[in-house]
Design a protein around this motif. Structure first.
Motif, mmCIF file in Angstrom:
data_model
loop_
_atom_site.group_PDB
_atom_site.id
_atom_site.type_symbol
_atom_site.label_atom_id
_atom_site.label_comp_id
_atom_site.label_asym_id
_atom_site.label_seq_id
_atom_site.Cartn_x
_atom_site.Cartn_y
_atom_site.Cartn_z
ATOM 1 N N UNK A 24 0.814 -1.222 0.000
ATOM 2 C CA UNK A 24 0.000 0.000 0.000
ATOM 3 C C UNK A 24 0.845 1.268 0.000
ATOM 4 N N UNK A 25 2.156 1.124 0.173
ATOM 5 C CA UNK A 25 3.036 2.291 0.278
ATOM 6 C C UNK A 25 3.521 2.729 -1.098
ATOM 7 N N UNK A 26 3.611 4.038 -1.279
ATOM 8 C CA UNK A 26 4.099 4.578 -2.540
ATOM 9 C C UNK A 26 5.529 4.120 -2.789
ATOM 10 N N UNK A 27 5.803 3.711 -4.007
ATOM 11 C CA UNK A 27 7.155 3.283 -4.370
ATOM 12 C C UNK A 27 7.456 1.832 -4.061
ATOM 13 N N UNK A 28 6.496 1.114 -3.472
ATOM 14 C CA UNK A 28 6.729 -0.300 -3.160
ATOM 15 C C UNK A 28 6.897 -1.100 -4.451
ATOM 16 N N UNK A 29 7.896 -2.000 -4.524
ATOM 17 C CA UNK A 29 8.093 -2.804 -5.738
ATOM 18 C C UNK A 29 6.854 -3.626 -6.059
ATOM 19 N N UNK A 30 6.524 -3.682 -7.335
ATOM 20 C CA UNK A 30 5.383 -4.483 -7.772
ATOM 21 C C UNK A 30 5.889 -5.819 -8.303
ATOM 22 N N UNK A 31 5.353 -6.270 -9.415
ATOM 23 C CA UNK A 31 5.789 -7.549 -9.982
ATOM 24 C C UNK A 31 7.231 -7.432 -10.493
ATOM 25 N N UNK A 32 7.902 -8.573 -10.570
ATOM 26 C CA UNK A 32 9.302 -8.612 -11.000
ATOM 27 C C UNK A 32 9.433 -9.521 -12.221
ATOM 28 N N UNK A 33 8.955 -9.060 -13.383
ATOM 29 C CA UNK A 33 8.972 -9.924 -14.581
ATOM 30 C C UNK A 33 10.384 -10.315 -15.005
ATOM 31 N N UNK A 34 11.357 -9.419 -14.779
ATOM 32 C CA UNK A 34 12.734 -9.752 -15.180
ATOM 33 C C UNK A 34 13.271 -10.922 -14.371
ATOM 34 N N UNK A 35 12.922 -10.958 -13.065
ATOM 35 C CA UNK A 35 13.372 -12.065 -12.222
ATOM 36 C C UNK A 35 12.759 -13.380 -12.695
ATOM 37 N N UNK A 36 11.475 -13.341 -13.013
ATOM 38 C CA UNK A 36 10.801 -14.554 -13.482
ATOM 39 C C UNK A 36 11.377 -15.016 -14.822
ATOM 40 N N UNK A 37 11.693 -14.053 -15.681
ATOM 41 C CA UNK A 37 12.293 -14.402 -16.976
ATOM 42 C C UNK A 37 13.648 -15.067 -16.774
ATOM 43 N N UNK A 38 14.438 -14.533 -15.844
ATOM 44 C CA UNK A 38 15.744 -15.110 -15.548
ATOM 45 C C UNK A 38 15.599 -16.516 -14.972
ATOM 46 N N UNK A 39 14.652 -16.698 -14.064
ATOM 47 C CA UNK A 39 14.430 -18.017 -13.474
ATOM 48 C C UNK A 39 14.052 -19.036 -14.551
ATOM 49 N N UNK A 40 13.251 -18.612 -15.510
ATOM 50 C CA UNK A 40 12.873 -19.520 -16.597
ATOM 51 C C UNK A 40 14.076 -19.871 -17.468
ATOM 52 N N UNK A 41 14.952 -18.903 -17.700
ATOM 53 C CA UNK A 41 16.154 -19.169 -18.503
ATOM 54 C C UNK A 41 17.039 -20.206 -17.828
ATOM 55 N N UNK A 42 17.225 -20.044 -16.507
ATOM 56 C CA UNK A 42 18.040 -21.012 -15.767
ATOM 57 C C UNK A 42 17.383 -22.389 -15.807
ATOM 58 N N UNK B 160 23.514 -13.789 -8.168
ATOM 59 C CA UNK B 160 22.127 -14.229 -8.289
ATOM 60 C C UNK B 160 22.021 -15.496 -9.131
ATOM 61 N N UNK B 161 22.847 -15.598 -10.163
ATOM 62 C CA UNK B 161 22.851 -16.805 -10.992
ATOM 63 C C UNK B 161 23.179 -18.034 -10.153
ATOM 64 N N UNK B 162 24.135 -17.900 -9.238
ATOM 65 C CA UNK B 162 24.490 -19.035 -8.385
ATOM 66 C C UNK B 162 23.313 -19.451 -7.516
ATOM 67 N N UNK B 163 22.593 -18.464 -6.981
ATOM 68 C CA UNK B 163 21.416 -18.767 -6.159
ATOM 69 C C UNK B 163 20.375 -19.517 -6.991
ATOM 70 N N UNK B 164 20.109 -19.015 -8.185
ATOM 71 C CA UNK B 164 19.104 -19.640 -9.044
ATOM 72 C C UNK B 164 19.528 -21.038 -9.493
ATOM 73 N N UNK C 151 13.032 -22.156 -6.032
ATOM 74 C CA UNK C 151 13.343 -20.756 -5.759
ATOM 75 C C UNK C 151 12.218 -20.070 -5.000
ATOM 76 N N UNK C 152 10.966 -20.527 -5.184
ATOM 77 C CA UNK C 152 9.856 -19.952 -4.430
ATOM 78 C C UNK C 152 10.039 -20.217 -2.935
ATOM 79 N N UNK C 153 10.474 -21.433 -2.611
ATOM 80 C CA UNK C 153 10.699 -21.782 -1.211
ATOM 81 C C UNK C 153 11.839 -20.953 -0.625
ATOM 82 N N UNK C 154 12.876 -20.713 -1.430
ATOM 83 C CA UNK C 154 14.006 -19.907 -0.978
ATOM 84 C C UNK C 154 13.528 -18.493 -0.635
#
Length: 315
Positions: A38-56, A107-111, A125-128
């Motif tokens: 509800x706070x201004x400036x709060x991060x919304x969806x992270x499509x780039x992260x999801x795209x990276x996870x799919x690539x890995x 981040x690649x190592x984590x993924x 990664x969802x559990x992480x």
């Protein structure tokens, strides 16, 4: 692990995520996230992260990269350490462009490790992410309150109080794990043995000191250092005992640093950088004179070293 077992573990993990609001901490996480959204400036969806996870994920598939497909947690363990250190180098150099790149490598190592675990059917990664979020909220009761409904203490926002709060929560976590396993956790059990030795020594000595196992003054620690130096010098050069005693000297020095509120790891890293800078200056000076360093006499090397130190002071 067979495919059926993998599916069972995956289904269990999904069920755990779906019912995360059923436990007290899960409900607190939901409340915190709702407030944060509800706070201004709060991060919304992270499509780039999801795209990276799919690539890995894609790299680990049957038609993916032969190298990525065969990796295990053990085979790429050292990569995690090396990438983390390379990222730290960019922090110290204030190199934003390379920092962004090196953080990506971390981040690649984590993924990769999360995907390897997912392929084995243990977690993904969802559990992480979920586990980390729960830990952050649990370890910041002064910001988010507690699962039991305790109100956040605004006064605990001071930097002096926060480490004590973290220690208390982590101690409770260790005790809870002991209750779950039926074993009493040791004070040092959660200090990773794979940490660099100097950093590990700092954590070990700090924890022991908090339990009252400590010297009263820095002078007392210096007496211990001198005692250990004497024991080292009494052993035959190159012997196994000399090896052991030298380790005791280093461990004692770490306690001097702790008493003086000095980060021993950072102090040694600074000394390393200083030496590297001076050595590079010596190499440049030797090259300018037309005489390589390995051809210089001891006296010439000393002169080059003193010159490098003078240049450093003049900067």
């Amino acid at each position: 692990m067979g495919e059926d077992a993998k599916l069972d573990v995956s289904a269990a993990a999904q069920a755990g995520r779906a019912t995360k609001g059923e436990d007290k901490l899960g409900r607190l996480c939901d409340e915190v996230d709702a407030d944060t959204r509800s706070r201004d400036g709060s991060p919304e969806s992270q499509p780039e992260f999801e795209e990276l996870a799919r690539t890995v994920w894609r790299l680990r598939q049957a038609d993916g990269c032969p190298w990525d497909r065969v990796q295990t947690h053990e085979s790429i363990a050292r990569n995690m350490i090396e990438e983390a250190y390379e990222a730290v180098d960019t922090f110290q150099a204030h190199d934003d462009a390379h920092m962004r790149e090196e953080l990506g490598d971390v981040l690649l190592q984590v993924l990769l490790h999360a995907q390897i675990a997912a392929d084995e059917g243990s977690f993904d990664i969802h559990d992480v992410c979920r586990g980390l979020n729960r830990k952050l909220i649990r370890r910041h009761p002064h910001i988010f309150g507690t699962p039991e409904g305790d109100v956040p203490r605004v006064s605990a926002k001071s930097t002096q109080e926060v480490p004590d709060i973290w220690d208390k929560v982590k101690r409770e976590e260790r005790e809870a794990k002991g209750e779950a396993t039926g074993e009493e956790p040791g004070l040092l059990d959660s200090v990773p043995i794979s940490l660099p030795a100097l950093m590990q020594a700092q954590k070990i000595s700090k924890r022991a000191a908090k339990m009252g196992f400590d010297w009263k003054t820095t002078d007392d620690v210096w007496d211990k250092v001198n005692e250990e130096v004497g024991e080292f010098e009494a052993e035959p050069s190159g012997s196994e005992r000399a090896f052991e005693e030298f380790g005791d000297v280093l461990f004692s020095l770490v306690n001097v640093a702790r008493k003086e509120h000095i980060d021993a790891e950072a102090a040694l890293a600074f000394a390393n950088r200083k030496f590297r800078s001076r050595w590079a200056s010596m190499e440049r000076a030797a090259e300018a004179s037309g005489k390589p360093l390995d051809a210089c006499s001891d006296e010439e090397l000393d002169q080059l070293w003193r010159r490098a130190k003078q240049e450093e002071r003049g900067q």
